[in-house]
Design a protein around this motif. Structure first.
Motif, PDB file in Angstrom:
ATOM      1  N   PHE A 194     -14.774 -28.277  88.681  1.00  0.00           N
ATOM      2  CA  PHE A 194     -14.025 -29.517  88.547  1.00  0.00           C
ATOM      3  C   PHE A 194     -12.944 -29.307  87.497  1.00  0.00           C
ATOM      4  N   HIS A 195     -11.721 -29.392  87.889  1.00  0.00           N
ATOM      5  CA  HIS A 195     -10.572 -29.211  86.988  1.00  0.00           C
ATOM      6  C   HIS A 195     -10.690 -27.928  86.168  1.00  0.00           C
ATOM      7  N   GLY A 196     -11.077 -26.878  86.792  1.00  0.00           N
ATOM      8  CA  GLY A 196     -11.128 -25.595  86.121  1.00  0.00           C
ATOM      9  C   GLY A 196     -12.361 -25.380  85.259  1.00  0.00           C
ATOM     10  N   GLY A 197     -13.203 -26.382  85.091  1.00  0.00           N
ATOM     11  CA  GLY A 197     -14.423 -26.232  84.302  1.00  0.00           C
ATOM     12  C   GLY A 197     -15.601 -26.629  85.155  1.00  0.00           C
TER      13      GLY A 197
ATOM     14  N   PRO B   3     -13.826 -27.289  77.352  1.00  0.00           N
ATOM     15  CA  PRO B   3     -13.411 -25.886  77.467  1.00  0.00           C
ATOM     16  C   PRO B   3     -14.430 -24.915  76.882  1.00  0.00           C
ATOM     17  N   ASP B   4     -15.244 -25.403  75.923  1.00  0.00           N
ATOM     18  CA  ASP B   4     -16.255 -24.549  75.294  1.00  0.00           C
ATOM     19  C   ASP B   4     -17.599 -24.606  76.018  1.00  0.00           C
ATOM     20  N   GLY B   5     -17.663 -25.360  77.131  1.00  0.00           N
ATOM     21  CA  GLY B   5     -18.910 -25.449  77.893  1.00  0.00           C
ATOM     22  C   GLY B   5     -19.813 -26.583  77.472  1.00  0.00           C
ATOM     23  N   SER B   6     -19.421 -27.346  76.443  1.00  0.00           N
ATOM     24  CA  SER B   6     -20.259 -28.443  75.960  1.00  0.00           C
ATOM     25  C   SER B   6     -20.086 -29.668  76.856  1.00  0.00           C
TER      26      SER B   6
ATOM     27  N   ASP C 153     -23.935 -26.456  75.251  1.00  0.00           N
ATOM     28  CA  ASP C 153     -23.700 -25.589  76.412  1.00  0.00           C
ATOM     29  C   ASP C 153     -24.366 -26.211  77.627  1.00  0.00           C
ATOM     30  N   GLN C 154     -23.552 -26.571  78.617  1.00  0.00           N
ATOM     31  CA  GLN C 154     -24.112 -27.240  79.794  1.00  0.00           C
ATOM     32  C   GLN C 154     -25.121 -26.367  80.524  1.00  0.00           C
TER      33      GLN C 154
END
Length: 178
Positions: free
Chosen positions: A9-12, A27-30, A52-53
């Motif tokens: 989704f939107h690059g993440g 951007p950091d995965g959170s 971190d997801q």
């Protein structure tokens, strides 16, 4: 509950959940989710966060949703835990109450919702649940999964009691913020 679906989704990455909807990662995965929920006549800020997801499971999100949905019962459990610490003269609950009595003096009574004659219990009853923070990556671990923040005076953000819960909604500890 529907399964967690990881999707681009939107690059993440993003996680989809029935209760929380689409949880996008930064951007950091959170991941971070915030909502205000009603508890009686007050509004409580509820935040769900994880650094971190990839550390967030469907089970963690299901438990988080259950805690939020049962916030009244969770609040009762937390207040009962505070009352149970009144016998320990060195507990942080006692220290908090003594600190409030010293700082507020006669103004303390103005903040109490009920005056029963037992000031300690009255203070606990009068505390406002300000926020619930769910640390979604701590599901099933030894560290707190949810932290409830209570204040007698909502404007005194430094004077709070924190009730730490595990993934089962059981109280791990009651601490002050300092």
């Amino acid at each position: 509950m529907a399964p967690v679906v990881a999707s681009w989704f939107h690059g993440g990455m993003a996680i989809e959940h029935d209760f929380f909807g689409l949880l996008e990662s930064g951007p950091d995965g959170s991941i971070f989710w915030s909502e205000n929920v009603d508890l009686g006549d007050q509004s409580v800020t509820v935040d769900l966060t994880a650094p971190d997801q990839d550390d967030v499971s469907e089970a963690a999100l299901d438990v988080a949703a259950a805690l939020i949905s049962s916030i009244e019962a969770i609040d009762r459990t937390a207040r009962n835990a505070m009352v149970s610490e009144l016998d320990d003269r060195t507990s942080e609950v006692i220290e908090y109450i003594l600190q409030q009595q010293e700082q507020l003096g006669d103004e303390l009574e103005d903040l109490l919702v009920d005056i029963s004659g037992d000031v300690q219990v009255d203070v606990i009853r009068s505390l406002q649940l300000m926020s619930m923070t769910i640390l979604a990556d701590e599901h099933g671990g030894a560290d707190p999964f949810a932290v409830l923040e209570y204040a007698l005076d909502p404007d005194a953000t430094d004077d709070v009691l924190l009730v730490n819960l595990d993934s089962d909604g059981d109280v791990l500890s009651v601490t002050s913020a300092d």
